[in-house]
Design an enzyme around this catalytic site. Sequence first.
Site, mmCIF file in Angstrom:
data_model
loop_
_atom_site.group_PDB
_atom_site.id
_atom_site.type_symbol
_atom_site.label_atom_id
_atom_site.label_comp_id
_atom_site.label_asym_id
_atom_site.label_seq_id
_atom_site.Cartn_x
_atom_site.Cartn_y
_atom_site.Cartn_z
ATOM 1 N N ASP A 1 -80.601 -36.724 -52.021
ATOM 2 C CA ASP A 1 -79.100 -35.983 -51.570
ATOM 3 C C ASP A 1 -77.947 -37.011 -51.960
ATOM 4 O OD1 ASP A 1 -80.414 -36.947 -49.991
ATOM 5 O OD2 ASP A 1 -80.838 -34.915 -49.349
ATOM 6 N N GLU B 1 -87.756 -34.840 -55.062
ATOM 7 C CA GLU B 1 -87.505 -34.125 -53.742
ATOM 8 C C GLU B 1 -86.190 -33.352 -53.922
ATOM 9 O OE1 GLU B 1 -85.356 -36.398 -50.106
ATOM 10 O OE2 GLU B 1 -87.283 -36.712 -49.735
ATOM 11 N N GLU C 1 -74.948 -34.733 -47.794
ATOM 12 C CA GLU C 1 -75.858 -34.635 -48.503
ATOM 13 C C GLU C 1 -76.192 -32.522 -48.868
ATOM 14 O OE1 GLU C 1 -75.394 -36.003 -45.633
ATOM 15 O OE2 GLU C 1 -76.161 -37.847 -46.352
ATOM 16 N N HIS D 1 -77.675 -43.389 -38.682
ATOM 17 C CA HIS D 1 -76.860 -43.864 -40.140
ATOM 18 C C HIS D 1 -76.492 -42.810 -40.044
ATOM 19 C CE1 HIS D 1 -78.780 -41.948 -43.262
ATOM 20 N NE2 HIS D 1 -79.584 -42.805 -42.378
ATOM 21 N N ARG E 1 -73.698 -40.011 -41.730
ATOM 22 C CA ARG E 1 -72.223 -39.449 -41.108
ATOM 23 C C ARG E 1 -71.740 -38.946 -40.385
ATOM 24 N NH1 ARG E 1 -68.577 -41.948 -45.960
ATOM 25 N NH2 ARG E 1 -70.671 -43.270 -46.954
ATOM 26 N N HIS F 1 -77.822 -50.109 -38.901
ATOM 27 C CA HIS F 1 -77.379 -49.813 -40.342
ATOM 28 C C HIS F 1 -76.071 -50.732 -40.353
ATOM 29 C CE1 HIS F 1 -75.449 -47.187 -43.541
ATOM 30 N NE2 HIS F 1 -76.625 -46.875 -44.152
#
Length: 381
Positions: free
Chosen positions: A101, A123, A137, A218, A220, A250
């Site tokens: 994604d 996936e 995502e 990590h 967002r 990250h």
Amino acid sequence: MTGAVPTRILVIFGTRPEAIKLFPVIAALKADARFAIRVCVSAQHRGMLDQVLEIAGITPDHDLDLMRPDQSLDALTAALLTGLGRVMDAERPARVMVQGDTATAMAGAIAAYYRKIPVDHLEAGLRSGNIHHPWPEEVNRRIIGTIAALHFAPTATAAGALHRENVDPSRVHVTGNSVIDALHWITARIAAEPALAGGLAGLEARFAGKRIIGVTSHRRENFGGGLEAIAAAIRTIAARRDVAVIFPVHPNPNVRKVMDGALSGLANVAMIEPLDYPHFARLLSIAEIMLTDSGGVQEEAPALGKPVLVLRETTERPEGIAAGTARLVGTDARRIVSEIFKLLDDRMAYEAMARAHNPFGDGQTARRIVEILAHEIGQQA
Ligand code: UD1
Ligand code: UDP
């Protein structure tokens, strides 16, 4: 049968987790004469992608080298669409394969759709039901789900989500998640060549006798306040003398600035560069608990019997929660600390979570995908 001409599949990816989940599938497809596999990386990630390409022995046929520091979603998406479209025009594949994604996967699916090239989605069917968690995502994968010709769902739950969206059930295949194929492969590689994962020896010596908590973060949607709360929780946890935190940070500057400010110089915290996959597998094996907002780590930790506390409000991977090996703890510092302390101090609570459980796959996902694709191209021939 397809005759002598192998079917040309263009596999597109750009980030570390896509590379990890695709390398077993690429290897299996490349080993099968019915397919001609071409690989295009967007390099939405650079260093972290290259770490996986190296260990997996993949040399891309196309590398768009798109990563820019602190890249915005719109600039990245625009560059992906035109860049991937150009590669498709040059390659003229019969099919395109994307995973997961990310922005690369979403733009790859759209560029293929614009050319009427069938898209196979690895996936498929993960859904949180909330377009802001994980962001962006949840929308990326819904877009891919609208476009895909074949949906390779890791679990029956993921397949069920696609059925509820009225995807033709004959197009949905439950294959397991290839992350488990990758984990088996890397575990065998390390067993054969322990030096591949030997680079943590110094940290292991420094923290000998301490209980190791592995951390990654990590997402967002956690930037800002969420990350600050996570850092505050880690400070409290690491104040315990019996605990050590190993945190491969990250490289996103939004993550680094918060963690550097809050955690530098703490005796029981090692903030280190992103680990390559063998070393991360080693961290998973030496950690007592994983604290993470990662998708992939939620799948790997249960397979290894490691309790995983998920730094998110929702998850599209409810299987680990249902199995009791994962728990959502959000980004509230007090909640994170109390859940970690419970696992550290209550043996029964720990053992209840620490049973190895593998809802995400049996390591045979790549083999299944090859057979499904072979059947598909046979039907088309
Ligand atoms: C991306 C995906 C996310 C996935 C994650 C896995 C999108 C929108 N996000 O998020 O779904 O879970 O990868 O890690 O597709 N950077 C480096 N070196 C690297 C990689 C990143 O320096 O090797 C830095 C750069 O400053 C870059 C920033 O991190 O601009 C963000 O990278 P990006 O790929 O946009 O997003 P991620 O947060 O990594
Ligand atoms: N990983 C790694 N090195 C690290 C951290 C993670 O190799 O320092 C691997 C981990 O084993 C998992 C994947 O990266 O397979 C998860 O990637 P990430 O958390 O970046 O993305 P997500 O899964 O959340 O999309």
